[in-house]
Scaffold this active site. Structure first.
Site, short mmCIF file in Angstrom:
data_model
loop_
_atom_site.label_atom_id
_atom_site.label_comp_id
_atom_site.label_asym_id
_atom_site.label_seq_id
_atom_site.Cartn_x
_atom_site.Cartn_y
_atom_site.Cartn_z
N ARG A 18 -7.77 1.02 -7.45
CA ARG A 18 -6.82 0.69 -6.39
C ARG A 18 -7.51 -0.22 -5.37
O ARG A 18 -8.62 0.07 -4.92
CB ARG A 18 -6.29 1.94 -5.69
CG ARG A 18 -5.08 1.61 -4.81
CD ARG A 18 -4.34 2.82 -4.31
NE ARG A 18 -2.96 2.47 -4.02
CZ ARG A 18 -2.11 3.23 -3.34
NH1 ARG A 18 -2.51 4.40 -2.87
NH2 ARG A 18 -0.87 2.85 -3.14
N TYR A 20 -12.02 2.62 3.13
CA TYR A 20 -12.99 3.64 2.77
C TYR A 20 -14.25 2.96 2.22
O TYR A 20 -14.36 1.74 2.22
CB TYR A 20 -12.37 4.64 1.81
CG TYR A 20 -11.17 5.35 2.44
CD1 TYR A 20 -11.33 6.12 3.59
CD2 TYR A 20 -9.89 5.20 1.93
CE1 TYR A 20 -10.23 6.74 4.18
CE2 TYR A 20 -8.79 5.82 2.52
CZ TYR A 20 -8.97 6.58 3.65
OH TYR A 20 -7.90 7.18 4.26
N ARG A 63 6.42 7.97 -0.91
CA ARG A 63 7.19 8.79 0.03
C ARG A 63 8.63 9.02 -0.44
O ARG A 63 9.23 10.05 -0.12
CB ARG A 63 7.16 8.13 1.42
CG ARG A 63 5.80 8.28 2.08
CD ARG A 63 5.71 7.54 3.38
NE ARG A 63 4.57 6.64 3.35
CZ ARG A 63 4.08 6.04 4.44
NH1 ARG A 63 4.62 6.26 5.62
NH2 ARG A 63 3.05 5.24 4.34
N GLN A 80 -7.75 10.17 -8.15
CA GLN A 80 -8.30 9.02 -7.42
C GLN A 80 -9.63 9.45 -6.79
O GLN A 80 -9.67 10.30 -5.91
CB GLN A 80 -7.32 8.57 -6.35
CG GLN A 80 -7.75 7.30 -5.63
CD GLN A 80 -6.79 6.92 -4.52
OE1 GLN A 80 -6.92 7.39 -3.40
NE2 GLN A 80 -5.80 6.09 -4.85
#
Length: 402
Positions: free
Chosen positions: A247, A199, A346, A112
């Site tokens: 993404r 970001y 997770r 990524q």
């Protein structure tokens, strides 16, 4: 949706464990480990032994696709001083051992690529993701000037970012392309560009963080310009057989922020430019008191409706993660045509073998045939040893009398 996008009729094996072809890449199943930052980069922001073990166990655990965590395209774009980078040859070499290991275990590797933007120069998660202050810098932490579309900090107390000039915006395209070429040289199978979580590229598309009035700001089309220029250039420069993912934060989770209509519009433009998969996430545009502002409500599969809408309105493959905890839940998402790839983040940290276990849950892998041979050989013997008092997965069915 076409049969190719839906992945076939699912006869013989659960759809979750059927292969999926994306351009020249054939994934062995529909299970992926998404990007999860670990703050364990080696010297010079290189891929370390930690990453080989951390990510390699997911390959051995049965996942078809494994993502390396967010990786900065230039030093200024690091989120923290402990993150991975891909702007020099030493970093390329550091990833080669990992990608080779993935291939030996029949798992595709993805990286990524990102730029931290106004979220650069921050602490690790253990220290709360907060900004590195002048006091921190005096204590020895690295601190640098974040950049962004506009001089709007993430929150009170964060550094005010320096707005990129028009010339610097155009140069950022070349920066991402150079990193993508290095990813190809490092042996990755998939490249993903991050337009999520506040970001740099997400901050360009969001009206909350982009108040420019030039060609890179204003209406939605101009706010999308830089990410789309980057995507188009990367697609042009990497092999045609190589899948390109993006993404997206489907919604900012903030008043008057980026929303699902915007995401659908962006996804249409991404498809035109050769993107193969839209990877759905949400939130992250700003912080209040250390927490995401107006967090997106979370429940089982809370991103699935977003992935469903993009997949079926844009006619493009989607990947979805977000509290997907059971094999039957994941299989239903695929069967219902809501997504093409299931991201297990997770939950994979909790159980790196969850892909193999879900195969058992869905009635396959009963002889441990999908496990690494060295493991399956012994687990099959174990199954016969414990069959009178436990299931093959080790759940006790007959307890000893005391």
């Amino acid at each position: 949706m076409s049969d190719e996008l839906h992945g076939g009729n699912g006869v013989g094996r659960p759809l979750l464990f059927q292969p999926l072809k994306i351009r020249g890449l054939l994934l062995k199943n529909r299970l992926a480990v998404p990007s999860m930052v670990q703050f364990q980069a080696g010297p010079g922001n290189t891929c370390s032994d930690f990453h080989l073990v951390h990510l390699g166990r997911f390959a051995m655990g049965g996942f078809g696709l494994v993502f390396v965590e967010v990786t900065a395209v230039e030093e200024q774009g690091l989120n923290s001083e402990h993150d991975l980078g891909l702007w020099n040859d030493a970093q390329v070499e550091s990833f080669s051992r990992l990608t080779a290991f993935m291939k030996r275990h029949n798992a595709a590797s993805a990286i990524q690529l990102s730029h931290g933007g106004r979220k650069s120069a921050t602490h690790s998660a253990i220290k709360g993701f907060g900004p590195v202050t002048e006091q921190d810098a005096k204590a020895g932490h690295k601190r640098w000037q974040p950049v962004a579309p506009s001089a709007i900090p993430v929150a009170d107390g964060w550094q005010v970012p320096r707005p990129l000039t028009v010339v610097e915006c155009a140069a950022m395209v070349d920066t991402f392309v150079a990193a993508a070429k290095r990813a190809v040289a490092a042996g990755f199978d998939v490249i993903e560009i991050l337009i999520a979580h506040g970001y740099l590229l997400a901050s360009f598309v969001s009206p909350i963080s982009n108040t420019r009035d030039d060609e890179y700001g204003g209406d939605r089309g101009r706010r999308m310009r830089l990410p789309l220029e980057i995507v188009e250039a990367v697609r042009r420069e990497i092999p045609d057989s190589m899948p390109l993912f993006v993404r997206i934060s489907a919604v900012d989770g903030a008043v008057n922020g980026w929303n699902m209509d915007d995401t659908v519009a962006l996804s249409h433009e991404l498809k035109i430019r050769g993107v193969d998969v839209v990877d759905i996430s949400s939130g992250g545009i700003s912080r209040i008191g250390g927490a995401l502002s107006e967090p997106v409500p979370r429940s089982l599969g809370f991103h699935v409706p977003y992935a469903d809408r993009v997949r079926n309105e844009v006619d493009i493959k989607t990947m979805v993660a977000g509290i997907i905890l059971e094999a039957q839940q994941a299989e239903a998402i695929l069967r219902n045509g809501q997504a093409d790839l299931i991201g297990i983040a997770r939950q994979s940290l909790f159980n790196p073998n969850v892909a193999h276990h879900w195969g058992h849950d869905l009635g396959i892998n009963l002889q441990f045939e999908d496990w690494p041979y060295e493991h399956g050989f012994w687990l099959e013997k174990r199954k016969h040893t414990i069959q009178d008092y436990a299931t093959p997965r080790g759940e006790i069915t007959l307890r000893a009398q005391t």
